[in-house]
Design an enzyme around this catalytic site. Structure first.
Site: not given
Length: 135
Positions: A11, A85, A89
């Site tokens: 996160c 997020c 990523c």
């Protein structure tokens, strides 16, 4: 190469949701799953309300520290679970990606964190059942 499945929780701040998920997977997975957590913009400390909510369920997260997300952490994990997020990523072929839509506990009191904690625990139990099928 470890024969254990490995899971990375991500996160933004690595201070609440991903820390709770990692703590549950460590506790409930009983060492049978490798666990990592990280954030794309880690906070200075873990959310105290998340620590308190987990304590109520018998899990001590008080010594955990937010960690920065690295490409290596993603590469070394079989399952990457993101919690809001977005595009931060890195994506690698052959990995399993899941995005768990969970309320953000940042700035919330422990009463608001409890339902998030309980939802994370239920998802972790499902994840363990999926990664460690009964023989």
């Amino acid at each position: 190469m470890s024969s254990k499945p490995s899971v990375l929780f991500v996160c933004v701040h690595n201070a609440g949701r991903s820390q709770m998920a990692a703590a549950y997977l460590r506790a409930l997975g009983q060492g049978r799953i490798e666990v990592r957590s990280a954030g794309s913009a880690p906070a200075d400390a873990v959310n105290p309300a998340a620590v308190k909510a987990m304590e109520e369920d018998g899990i001590d997260m008080s010594t955990e520290l937010p960690k920065v997300l690295t490409t290596a952490a993603v590469r070394e994990s079989d399952v990457v679970i993101t919690m809001g997020c977005g595009d931060a990523c890195p994506i690698f072929p052959g990995k399993r990606y899941e995005d768990w839509k969970l309320d953000d506990p940042a700035g919330q009191g422990v009463a608001a964190v409890r339902p998030i904690r309980d939802e994370i625990k239920a998802r972790i139990q499902d994840l363990i059942a999926d990664l460690l099928p009964a023989h």
